[in-house]
Enzyme design. Structure first.
Site, mmCIF file in Angstrom:
data_model
loop_
_atom_site.group_PDB
_atom_site.id
_atom_site.type_symbol
_atom_site.label_atom_id
_atom_site.label_comp_id
_atom_site.label_asym_id
_atom_site.label_seq_id
_atom_site.Cartn_x
_atom_site.Cartn_y
_atom_site.Cartn_z
ATOM 1 N N CYS A 118 1.141 -1.410 -0.004
ATOM 2 C CA CYS A 118 -0.405 0.171 0.253
ATOM 3 C C CYS A 118 0.839 0.881 -0.042
ATOM 4 O O CYS A 118 0.174 2.477 0.179
ATOM 5 C CB CYS A 118 -1.061 0.058 0.896
ATOM 6 S SG CYS A 118 0.096 -0.274 2.655
ATOM 7 N N CYS A 159 -0.148 -5.777 6.799
ATOM 8 C CA CYS A 159 -0.064 -4.694 7.799
ATOM 9 C C CYS A 159 0.584 -4.960 8.771
ATOM 10 O O CYS A 159 1.449 -3.783 9.107
ATOM 11 C CB CYS A 159 -1.859 -3.645 8.117
ATOM 12 S SG CYS A 159 -2.062 -2.862 6.643
HETATM 13 FE FE1 FES Z 1 -0.945 -0.174 4.521
HETATM 14 FE FE2 FES Z 1 -2.553 -0.942 6.378
HETATM 15 S S1 FES Z 1 -3.557 -0.770 4.129
HETATM 16 S S2 FES Z 1 -0.568 -0.834 6.588
#
Ligand code: FES
Length: 142
Positions: free
Chosen positions: A34, A108
């Protein structure tokens, strides 16, 4: 998102969040899935056996609720323990302590464990470009 009460408590009131001026090691990691970022600071001292242990730990992040909660939990788990034991903590153990992580949020927690690995590596004078776990989640999606 279906988060447990424990996870939400760590997200709303994170433990050990902030900067550390006199850190012994700093680990910086970006989440390949992400793009979020994590910085973990550790203060290392010798215990009575002469082994290195984590006297204090702090973190700063630009990440989601799962990343904040995972790192908050990790910092609570590693404070006061030997470096070699801190390195054995897995993402699965953190997720378990948080009452579970939704499947799409498992990646994450990589910011927590890999940030810590890099902070310990820096303290030891080693360099890790990319950990095995970072490479492992590269193909995943949010
Ligand atoms: Fe980026 Fe959780 S969506 S660390």
């Amino acid at each position: 998102m279906n988060y447990s009460d424990i996870l939400m408590a760590h997200f709303k009131h994170p433990k050990n969040q902030g900067e550390m001026q006199d850190a012994s090691g700093v680990g910086e990691v970006g989440n390949p899935v992400c793009g979020d970022m994590m910085k973990i600071y550790i203060k290392v001292e010798k215990d009575k056996d002469g082994d290195d242990y984590i006297k204090d730990v702090k973190f700063q992040t630009l990440g989601c609720a799962a990343a904040i909660a995972s790192t908050s939990m990790l910092t609570e788990m590693v404070k006061g323990i030997k470096l070699k034991d801190a390195l054995k903590i897995t993402r699965e153990q953190i997720a378990e302590k948080l009452g579970g992580l939704p499947k799409e949020k498992i990646h994450c927690s990589i910011l927590a464990t890999e940030g810590l690995k890099k902070a310990i590596a820096q303290y030891r004078g080693e360099t890790i470009e990319k950990t095995e776990e970072e490479k492992e989640v590269e193909g995943e999606h949010c």
